[in-house]
Design an enzyme around this catalytic site. Structure first.
Site, PDB file in Angstrom:
ATOM      1  CG  HIS A 133      -0.235   0.119   2.539  1.00  0.00           C
ATOM      2  ND1 HIS A 133       0.428  -0.949   3.112  1.00  0.00           N
ATOM      3  CD2 HIS A 133      -0.083   1.161   3.395  1.00  0.00           C
ATOM      4  CE1 HIS A 133       0.946  -0.572   4.271  1.00  0.00           C
ATOM      5  NE2 HIS A 133       0.662   0.707   4.463  1.00  0.00           N
ATOM      6  CG  ASP A 135       1.689   5.189   4.688  1.00  0.00           C
ATOM      7  OD1 ASP A 135       1.069   4.126   4.869  1.00  0.00           O
ATOM      8  OD2 ASP A 135       2.813   5.406   5.171  1.00  0.00           O
ATOM      9  CG  HIS A 283       4.988   0.937   3.319  1.00  0.00           C
ATOM     10  ND1 HIS A 283       4.386   2.044   2.785  1.00  0.00           N
ATOM     11  CD2 HIS A 283       4.470   0.796   4.567  1.00  0.00           C
ATOM     12  CE1 HIS A 283       3.530   2.557   3.653  1.00  0.00           C
ATOM     13  NE2 HIS A 283       3.554   1.817   4.744  1.00  0.00           N
ATOM     14  NE  ARG A 298       2.585   6.940   9.562  1.00  0.00           N
ATOM     15  CZ  ARG A 298       1.549   6.899   8.716  1.00  0.00           C
ATOM     16  NH1 ARG A 298       1.491   5.944   7.798  1.00  0.00           N
ATOM     17  NH2 ARG A 298       0.571   7.776   8.795  1.00  0.00           N
TER      18      ARG A 298
END
Length: 307
Positions: A133, A135, A283, A298
């Protein structure tokens, strides 16, 4: 087995999957080679991913270092740092600011600091990120990148993989490139994140997060490189195509991220940091560590509309 340059075996040929040579360019052909004075670059593959040495990210980042970090990310698409033991939340925010402002994910648990998401996985909170995917592609201006810090990692397992979507586009057949030229696709969070929500919660979020459209092939906003921009959890259909044709085409394009030659894989250790260009790569967080604990923090970096 036949080698590259000989007649191909039709029994081994599948749509978009073939053996032999791949086109693997680190940057757009003709791009001047970058030079680094402050960073030590150790490539992990010839075209994607590099470990960076010679820098303590807990210290203030001057403009000269910031420019080399930006250049390294454009060149390698995902960069890694080890043994950043003094790296705290303030350093995390300062590092992400090299590229832009934090962009909160509306579905992630919030950390103690605004803009920082704490992703803790264990037997009670199973990792769901083991799908290729990009982000925030469900936003009108998807995240430019992400800065991910390892807080607690299992003794084995829990790696993350990245796929170079410029290489994914480069290796499409000429016929497929013509087929996808000018197409746009719908990106939507509901088929994935919506499965964990009530109808009322979905309706409330719909006002601020409607479905959006992005080109199937985007021009990277900094490099201009053509990049395949569809992903399995968030891209729901291709505009203007019948449903069956849209589904078939998205399935074929989705296979591109799964080709090992386009990928780099990183083994996490405590105090490791990864920064990736969210437009250039997809990723996949490998979920082979269950039920052991894995904790990451993150920051996503706000992006711009894609064209």
């Amino acid at each position: 087995m036949e080698t590259a340059g000989t007649d191909k075996n039709p029994l081994l040929e599948k749509p978009l999957i073939h053996f032999g040579r791949r086109v693997l360019e680190r940057t757009t052909p003709g791009t001047p080679q970058a030079g680094y004075r402050l960073l030590e670059i150790t490539p992990m593959t010839p075209h994607i991913g590099a470990e960076i040495g010679g820098v303590d990210l807990s210290r203030p980042i001057g403009e000269a270092l910031a420019e080399e970090l930006r250049q390294a990310l454009l060149e390698w698409k995902v960069i890694f740092f080890r043994d950043q033991r003094e790296f705290d939340v303030d350093a995390h925010l300062a590092l992400s600011a090299v590229w832009g402002e934090p962009e909160p994910n509306p579905f992630f648990p919030k950390g103690d600091t605004a803009g920082v998401s704490r992703l803790a996985k264990d037997a009670a909170a199973i990792g769901q990120e083991n799908i290729w995917h990009s982000d925030h592609s469900f936003m009108a201006a998807p995240a430019l990148g992400s800065v991910l810090r390892a807080v607690e990692v299992p003794s084995s397992g829990g790696d993350t993989m990245w796929a170079d979507m410029g290489a994914a586009y480069d290796n499409l057949s000429d016929a497929m490139k013509r087929r996808v030229e000018g197409l746009t696709a719908v990106h939507d969070w509901e088929p994935s994140w919506g499965t964990f929500m009530t109808p009322e919660q979905i309706a409330a979020l719909r006002q601020s997060l409607p479905p959006v459209e992005h080109p199937v092939v985007v021009r990277h906003p900094r490099t201009g490189r053509r990049t395949l921009y569809v992903n399995e959890p968030f891209t729901t259909r291709i505009v203007g195509l019948p449903e069956d044709e849209s589904r078939e085409l998205l399935h074929k394009l989705g296979l591109q991220a799964r080709i090992p030659e386009f990928q780099v894989r990183f083994r996490w250790q405590p105090d490791s940091i990864a920064i990736w260009d969210n437009i250039a790569v997809q990723h996949y967080a490998v979920n082979d560590y269950y039920p052991r604990r894995r904790v990451m923090e993150r920051i996503a970096i706000a992006g711009v509309p894609l064209s």
